[in-house]
Write an enzyme that holds these catalytic residues in place. Sequence first.
Site, PDB file in Angstrom:
ATOM      1  CG  ASP A 157      -4.173   0.547  11.762  1.00 28.67           C
ATOM      2  OD1 ASP A 157      -3.899   0.123  12.895  1.00 28.67           O
ATOM      3  OD2 ASP A 157      -3.629   0.121  10.729  1.00 28.67           O
TER       4      ASP A 157
ATOM      5  CG  MET B 145      -4.465   3.537  17.533  1.00 31.48           C
ATOM      6  SD  MET B 145      -3.362   3.600  16.099  1.00 31.48           S
ATOM      7  CE  MET B 145      -4.423   2.822  14.876  1.00 31.48           C
TER       8      MET B 145
ATOM      9  CB  SER C 194      -3.018  -2.594   8.260  1.00 25.79           C
ATOM     10  OG  SER C 194      -3.513  -1.298   8.519  1.00 25.79           O
TER      11      SER C 194
ATOM     12  CG  MET D 179       1.212   0.205  18.758  1.00 29.89           C
ATOM     13  SD  MET D 179       0.413  -0.309  17.224  1.00 29.89           S
ATOM     14  CE  MET D 179       1.084   0.901  16.063  1.00 29.89           C
TER      15      MET D 179
ATOM     16  CG  ASP E  93       0.001  -2.227  13.518  1.00 29.66           C
ATOM     17  OD1 ASP E  93       0.607  -1.971  12.467  1.00 29.66           O
ATOM     18  OD2 ASP E  93      -1.117  -1.743  13.791  1.00 29.66           O
TER      19      ASP E  93
ATOM     20  CG  HIS F 237      -5.012  -4.329  11.824  1.00 23.96           C
ATOM     21  ND1 HIS F 237      -5.049  -4.865  13.094  1.00 23.96           N
ATOM     22  CD2 HIS F 237      -4.526  -3.075  11.953  1.00 23.96           C
ATOM     23  CE1 HIS F 237      -4.603  -3.968  13.953  1.00 23.96           C
ATOM     24  NE2 HIS F 237      -4.282  -2.866  13.289  1.00 23.96           N
TER      25      HIS F 237
ATOM     26  CG  MET G 280      -5.708   6.205  13.541  1.00 24.62           C
ATOM     27  SD  MET G 280      -4.293   6.724  12.538  1.00 24.62           S
ATOM     28  CE  MET G 280      -3.539   5.130  12.186  1.00 24.62           C
TER      29      MET G 280
ATOM     30  CG  HIS H 172      -4.966  -0.665  16.742  1.00 23.29           C
ATOM     31  ND1 HIS H 172      -3.764  -0.297  16.165  1.00 23.29           N
ATOM     32  CD2 HIS H 172      -4.882  -0.263  18.043  1.00 23.29           C
ATOM     33  CE1 HIS H 172      -3.002   0.282  17.060  1.00 23.29           C
ATOM     34  NE2 HIS H 172      -3.660   0.332  18.209  1.00 23.29           N
TER      35      HIS H 172
END
Length: 222
Positions: A34, A67, A7, A136, A174, A32, A36, A65
């Site tokens: 993340d 979020m 990540s 998660m 994760d 990966h 947000m 991913h």
Amino acid sequence: MKLLAPSILSADFWHLGKQVEAVIRGGADLIHFDVMDGHFVPNITFGPVLLESIKNHCNLLLDAHLMIDNADMYIPEFVKAGADWISVHIENNPHIHRTLQLIKDLGAKAGVAINPGTSLSAIEEALHYADFVLLMSVNPGFGGQRFIERSIERLRRLRQMVDSINPSILIEIDGGIKLENLEEVALAGADVFVIGSGIFSSDNVEEQTRRIKRKLISLEEV
């Protein structure tokens, strides 16, 4: 097969390109992201522009991913930028079947993500349609958090659910995954391992990636 997905949330952004190259040389299977937005989780990270930049210089699968709120609005942009896998959260995507189908129709693998405080029963229906589940093992929003030990039991139960409903689904985990707890997590049923600080906090990112990948290969024989 056990897959490793470093990540970049925990990477040194001053040296991001070099660090991505290092995990590729070390044997990573995916990269990966993340993503947000400061609404669904209390942090803001990056969007499709960064993903596209890495895609232009990287032949690994890219795993986004999301979020974020209003994921359906942004999914086409992430696929256009080069995302091969996209996961969205059950907690804020009420029409999960529609969202997963959108991801698939655009040509990417569709995943449903679930937070530590959400009952696994919430994703039971989604398992009929998803390509993977992202479990998660920390509360999302920040890198470098401690692994929630309860996640091992949740992972075992999720493995049973997946095997009974849709055995083709991969289970991705994760949060707080490191070399020290890798075996326990793998034996509990995970297929894909998202690791951030467990790789990028090392003095030698390439060698640390290689150590973890070797461990995962050895665990495939257990």
